[in-house]
Every structure is written in C-alpha cells, then in structure tokens.
Design an enzyme around this catalytic site. Structure first.
Site, PDB file in Angstrom:
ATOM      1  CE  LYS A 147     -35.589 -32.222  43.436  1.00 24.40           C
ATOM      2  NZ  LYS A 147     -35.598 -31.685  42.134  1.00 24.40           N
ATOM      3  CD  GLU A 173     -33.433 -32.752  39.462  1.00 28.36           C
ATOM      4  OE1 GLU A 173     -32.672 -31.786  39.265  1.00 28.36           O
ATOM      5  OE2 GLU A 173     -34.511 -32.644  40.069  1.00 28.36           O
ATOM      6  CE  LYS A 192     -42.950 -26.151  42.476  1.00 33.98           C
ATOM      7  NZ  LYS A 192     -42.132 -27.362  42.340  1.00 33.98           N
ATOM      8  CB  CYS A 204     -45.455 -12.962  48.662  1.00 37.77           C
ATOM      9  SG  CYS A 204     -44.019 -12.247  49.457  1.00 37.77           S
ATOM     10  CD  GLU A 211     -34.390 -28.680  45.415  1.00 35.53           C
ATOM     11  OE1 GLU A 211     -34.581 -29.748  44.796  1.00 35.53           O
ATOM     12  OE2 GLU A 211     -35.032 -27.655  45.194  1.00 35.53           O
ATOM     13  CG  ASN A 257     -45.608 -12.088  44.437  1.00 35.10           C
ATOM     14  OD1 ASN A 257     -44.499 -12.185  44.945  1.00 35.10           O
ATOM     15  ND2 ASN A 257     -45.944 -12.721  43.337  1.00 35.10           N
ATOM     16  N   GLY A 258     -43.895  -9.127  44.909  1.00 37.67           N
ATOM     17  CA  GLY A 258     -42.996  -8.447  43.972  1.00 37.67           C
ATOM     18  C   GLY A 258     -41.986  -7.619  44.724  1.00 37.67           C
ATOM     19  CG  HIS A 313     -10.065 -35.455  35.688  1.00 37.95           C
ATOM     20  ND1 HIS A 313      -8.812 -35.560  35.130  1.00 37.95           N
ATOM     21  CD2 HIS A 313     -10.901 -36.158  34.880  1.00 37.95           C
ATOM     22  CE1 HIS A 313      -8.893 -36.285  34.018  1.00 37.95           C
ATOM     23  NE2 HIS A 313     -10.148 -36.665  33.856  1.00 37.95           N
ATOM     24  NE  ARG A 335     -46.972 -17.049  44.528  1.00 35.99           N
ATOM     25  CZ  ARG A 335     -46.566 -16.971  43.273  1.00 35.99           C
ATOM     26  NH1 ARG A 335     -46.747 -17.980  42.459  1.00 35.99           N
ATOM     27  NH2 ARG A 335     -45.985 -15.888  42.826  1.00 35.99           N
TER      28      ARG A 335
HETATM   29  C1  AGP Z   1     -36.004 -27.688  41.984  1.00 34.70           C
HETATM   30  O1  AGP Z   1     -36.310 -28.719  42.853  1.00 34.70           O
HETATM   31  C2  AGP Z   1     -35.978 -26.354  42.571  1.00 34.70           C
HETATM   32  N1  AGP Z   1     -37.226 -26.002  43.147  1.00 34.70           N
HETATM   33  C3  AGP Z   1     -35.356 -25.275  41.695  1.00 34.70           C
HETATM   34  O2  AGP Z   1     -34.071 -25.670  41.370  1.00 34.70           O
HETATM   35  C4  AGP Z   1     -36.125 -24.919  40.403  1.00 34.70           C
HETATM   36  O3  AGP Z   1     -36.006 -25.964  39.485  1.00 34.70           O
HETATM   37  C5  AGP Z   1     -35.551 -23.617  39.834  1.00 34.70           C
HETATM   38  O4  AGP Z   1     -35.719 -22.583  40.763  1.00 34.70           O
HETATM   39  C6  AGP Z   1     -36.177 -23.231  38.526  1.00 34.70           C
HETATM   40  O5  AGP Z   1     -37.547 -22.976  38.648  1.00 34.70           O
HETATM   41  P1  AGP Z   1     -38.485 -22.918  37.373  1.00 34.70           P
HETATM   42  O6  AGP Z   1     -38.417 -24.235  36.715  1.00 34.70           O
HETATM   43  O7  AGP Z   1     -39.837 -22.585  37.917  1.00 34.70           O
HETATM   44  O8  AGP Z   1     -37.954 -21.826  36.486  1.00 34.70           O
END
Ligand code: AGP
Length: 592
Positions: free
Chosen positions: A468, A464, A587, A2, A471, A100-101, A487, A28
């Site tokens: 992307k 990667e 995030k 949060c 996501e 937050n937590g 395989h 967040r």
């Molecule tokens: C990447 O696009 C994602 N948001 C996610 O995989 C992210 O890289 C992962 O949660 C790790 O976060 P960090 O780099 O803040 O530790």
C-alpha cells in the site's frame, strides 16, 4: 486496461450521459478520454489527459446526438496522445470504434489494409477495427455483418463498441476476453466495461459472454452469437445503488472504501451458507494451491497459514505470473483457489485456464459476472461492492473473510463461525483511531524508506502494508517476515528509519518483540500495531496504534491491516498525491 461505454437514449443528449459514465470508469485508465456522438454525421472529441482536464479544454458535453460511444484509455500500444486516444474512425469518418483489449495481429492487418489504400492516423492496435469494418461495408455488408467479419480477422482480446453514420440509431458491441455488460433502461440502452459506469441510469444488466454480440437500437437490445443466431439472455437486477459507486462525501474513493470495510466483511459473512453448501460438494482434496497477484496474493498468503493450521492440508501460494512454471504437480485431488478483485487480471485468468485442465478450481472474486467467475468450477463472491480506488482495501478484507469462511467450513468449527462475527467491530475500532494515524502519517511523510515486519499471520499483513505504501505514497517500502531481518535487511536499519511492526497477542508475540529490540538498537523509529494493553510494546515503540480488544494473531490479518491502509492513505494525501490514481498503475491489469 481501458473503459468503454456506449448508449442510445430516448430523449436526452448522449454526450453528458457518456461523460458521467466514463468518469465512473476512470479507474480503468486515465491517460486519455474521447467521445463520438452521432446525429446526421459522426462527431469525435478526444485528447490525452484526465477527463476533467479534457472536458475543460474541449467541452466534451457539448456534442450533438442522442447516441454515442466513449472511452477512457490506459495506453498499451502507442503513447498517450490525442491521435492514439479513442474513438478511432475509418478513412471517411463514418465508422467510430472504442475498444478495450489487445489485438495481437494488428501489424499484419494494418500492413494489408494500408496496401489496400487505408490511411491510419494512430499507432494503436484498435485503429485496424474501423478500417476492417469499412472494408467490409464497402463490399456490401451492413454494420452488423461487417463487424462480425472484422472480428473473424482479429486475434486477441476485445470489448468493442461500434457505430456508423450509414446506420444511425444502432450501436454494436462485441466481447472476447475483455469485460462487457449491457444496461437495459426505460427506452435507454447502454453497453459498458462494468456496472458502476451505468448504475445511475439502470440497474438491469445483461452479462455478455465471450463471442457474443449485442445490437442496441431505439427499440431495445438484441444479443446474438457470432453466427448471427439470436440468444435469449437473463437480465440481472443489480442491488448496488449509484451512491455505492460514488465518493459518498469522502475526499477519495480509497478513504470511503476503507470506511466501508466493516460492512464489506459483514456482507461477506452472509455468504457462509453458500460456502457451506459448496464445501459439501467437494471431494477429499490432498493439496490446496492459492494463485493470485498483488494484494490478492497477500490474502492468499493468509490462506496458506489458515488451511495448514485448521485443516492440515499442504497448501501452496503461487503468484499467477509464475504459475505456469509450477503447474506440473496438479491433479484432480488438488483444489486451486484463485483470488481476484476484478476477476479479469490477465495473469490470473491464464493460470486459471491452465489449472482448469488438471485440477478443481475455485475463484474468489468481487466483480459479478467477470471472466474468472464464468470459467472456474466454483465461485465465491466477496461482497465488497464496487471498489474504485486503484489500491485494493475493502476487497482485501473481503477476500480474507472468504478465505477464513472457506477454511472454517471445511474444518467444521462452529465456534470460529461465531468469532468471525466480531471482526467488523474490531475494524471499527481501528477506523476510530484515524486522527491518531493521520498524526503519525504527518510525522513520517518525508521518510525515504520504510520497513514492515510481522511473523506468521502478521507476515502477509506486513507485506500488504508495504505494498500500500509503495503504491500510493511512492515511498520505498519493504515487507519482511520479522525473523528474516537478521538475514540481510538489518544492514539497512539505521537512525530514524521507520519500521512498522505488526505484533498482535499470540504465540509469535514475544519473538517479534525480540525483533523490535534489534531494530531499536540500530536507531530505528518503531511504529507498532498491537494491543493497547501491551505495555512492553509501548515502551519500545516511538508510536503505537493500539486495539482496545485483545485480538489474537489468528484473527489479526483482518483488523490489523486497517491502520496500515489508513497510514498509507494519509501519507499519500500529506505528500500531495491522489491516492485514488497512483502513477503507473491501473485498477485492473488485463495484460500479461
Ligand atoms: C492492489 O492495491 C493492487 N491494485 C494490485 O496489486 C491488485 O491487487 C492486483 O493487480 C490483482 O488484481 P485482482 O485482485 O483484480 O486480480
């Protein structure tokens, strides 16, 4: 996961300022939002929904008082509802709290408080905090003491901001294992989960450590230990401008952040002398172990290839969530490198704490002053600036840059240090192809499945690219080492299935072309990322995104990921999705 913010202002209404602050924290969490302000008594407005929606419905900016607290929520305990939205209050509505937590022992505490007569209105762990504070204030403590006593009862992680109508003109903040910073302006004082939230108001920041409390008042800011002793803290000047945390004319943060990549790499290269100095202090390591999650894990995969090829040190890559199952072999001759944009990812921090007991640790992190940077033995900052889009883009290439610099400094090859300076130009070349990439995105936006393949240094790029896509477009995407296709996954390749092939010039080029033939023979649509001059590749691809420069596979992870990020971005937009706020994702993942 949060975002919290609080402020005491000299001569402005708090609500509009708080709303602007939480908007910059929306990455967040964005399932609900709430504000509490105080004039003669506390007023709370909150609801589920994104900030814009709730603002329209409740007119959050129309609240009295020059002080207040605010919250954006990412639900962990209790569904996203109005009742579960923060701020939470005590029985008499004279204490308001944002948090937050996670409070681990909230159920026991809630049962005890209920027996004592407290009435709860939400399912959240947070709500026990105002009730605990209420209990201690009813027993004669002031707000500061009551907050301190409440935190002693709580087990878990928290960054909280508290205010009470009994002590107007005071806001208390406390942190343990969740980020919290203090902003010091001209008669205006803030606390927030991170720096971009308050950047338009001040660039003077105090980083709180765990178990520190801050008291904001009209007269300034006091930081104390949890035993009440005043501590003197350094004020850092942040060189991020507020503009850096805004969209800067782009439709989405993600697109802005992709366009910032050449600059992010350039700024990160400026860390070279720091990295050199750090490397000089290193003992001789006989093992390297990278630990990370998600995109940061893909950067770590490149690290393995680099360290093994440049330095010849055996190098492992471990997902942070799996680290506890493989930490046994660590010793003081092992360097464990943690990669994290946020420096707050729960799995990564847990692994860091395990590794700290046995090995030397290094954190490569983007967020200044984050927990990982304070707990690791060594730190390198990726100078990407704030990244707001949930999908990591510029921080990925900055992480890669740090890893290259680290490996090169450990290897001592000056020629490579010169070569890395060309990378920002290669990236600009990829960004110039955006219109073409957008056309390809339009063409494939309705596909159900995508495959991404690459060998060696291009394998992490393929992974990667697939992450992307998943996501931000919600299309099923698989990243594979090209040699693995036969395989198993080849069974899934049929007419018109898009296969993105990452095939830079270099040692693995011809073998990857063999894989292109394999998928072509099964009717796939090949989207190739390679060199413009690669005529064989052109003849075997439905679409090609070609670099003018001959970028060898050794350097390719940096520029070659850019077209893949742009492809997913434009597919996301073409599918009517907001790429900055993909569903089910946040995030910063601060829970295990
Ligand atoms: C990447 O696009 C994602 N948001 C996610 O995989 C992210 O890289 C992962 O949660 C790790 O976060 P960090 O780099 O803040 O530790």
């Amino acid at each position: 996961m949060c975002g919290i913010v609080a402020c005491i202002l000299k001569d402005k209404q708090a609500a509009p300022v708080l709303l602007g602050c939480v908007k910059r924290l929306e990455y967040r969490g964005y399932d609900s939002v709430g504000l509490a302000t105080s004039s003669s008594k506390i007023k709370v407005k909150k609801d589920k929904g994104k900030i814009g929606e709730v603002q329209k419905k409740l007119e959050l900016t129309d609240m009295p008082g020059k002080m207040g607290i605010a919250h954006v929520r990412w639900a962990t305990h209790g569904l996203p509802t109005r009742e579960n939205a923060h701020p939470h209050t005590d029985c008499k509505n004279r204490i308001a709290v944002v948090h937050n937590g996670i409070i681990e022992n909230y159920k026991e505490l809630r049962d005890e408080l209920r027996e004592e007569g407290h009435v709860f209105r939400s399912e959240t762990d947070t709500e026990i905090i105002p009730h605990l504070i209420e209990k201690y204030m009813d027993n004669g403590s002031d707000l500061e003491e009551a907050t301190r006593l409440a935190t002693q009862d709580i087990r878990g992680s928290y960054a909280v901001a508290v205010m009470s109508s009994d002590e107007p003109n005071k806001i208390i903040g406390v942190r343990k294992e969740s980020p919290l910073i203090v902003g010091v302006g001209e008669g205006n004082y803030f606390i927030a989960s991170d720096v971009p939230a308050i950047l338009p108001h001040t660039n003077q920041v105090i980083y709180l450590n765990d178990n520190e409390m801050v008291i904001l008042s009209k007269d300034g800011v006091t930081v104390k230990n949890m035993d009440g002793t005043v501590i003197t803290k350094k004020i850092d000047l942040i060189d991020w401008t507020p503009d850096m945390a805004e969209k800067g004319g782009y439709n989405h943060f993600m697109l802005k952040e992709i366009h910032e990549e050449p600059d992010a790499v350039k700024k990160t290269i400026m860390e070279t002398s720091q990295i050199k100095k750090m490397v000089e202090t290193f003992p001789k390591f006989n093992r390297i172990c990278f630990v990370a999650c998600g995109t940061s894990y893909h950067a770590s995969m490149v690290g393995k290839y680099l360290f093994e090829s440049l330095i010849g040190i055996p190098t492992d890559v471990v997902l942070a969530s799996e680290f506890e199952f493989s930490a046994g072999a660590l010793d003081e001759k092992t360097l464990v490198i943690f990669i994290s944009q946020s420096g707050e990812t729960a799995d990564t921090l847990k692994a860091l704490r395990t590794a700290n007991k046995k090995a030397e640790t290094l954190a490569i992190v983007n967020v200044l002053g984050s927990t990982a940077t304070r707990e690791a033995d060594h730190v390198i900052y990726t100078r990407a600036g704030p990244e707001i889009g949930v999908a990591a883009t510029k921080t990925y290439v900055s992480q890669l840059t740090c890893i290259y610099l680290l490996a090169i400094c450990m290897n001592g090859n000056k020629k490579l240090l010169k070569e890395i300076e060309k990378i920002p130009d290669y990236m600009r070349n990829a960004i110039e192809k955006e219109d073409h990439i957008k056309e390809i995105a339009e063409k494939y936006k309705d596909a159900d499945d995508f495959f991404f393949i690459g060998r060696g240094f291009s394998y992490p790029t393929a992974m990667e690219g697939a992450l992307k896509l998943k996501e931000i477009t919600y299309i099923h995407g698989e990243g594979y080492a090209a040699g693995e296709l036969k395989h198993g996954p080849l069974a899934l390749i049929e007419d018109d299935v898009p296969v993105v092939v990452v095939v830079p010039p270099g040692e693995s080029h011809d073998r990857t072309l063999g894989n292109v033939q394999e998928v072509n023979a099964r009717g796939a649509s090949v989207i190739a990322v390679g060199s413009c001059k690669d005529n064989t590749l052109k003849s075997q691809s439905s679409d090609i995104i070609g670099f003018e420069d001959e970028i060898n596979e050794f350097w390719s992870p940096l520029p070659y990921v850019v077209p893949l990020q742009l492809l997913s971005y434009h597919m996301s937009v073409a599918r009517g999705i907001d790429p900055d706020k993909p569903k089910n994702l946040a995030k910063c993942v601060t829970v295990e």
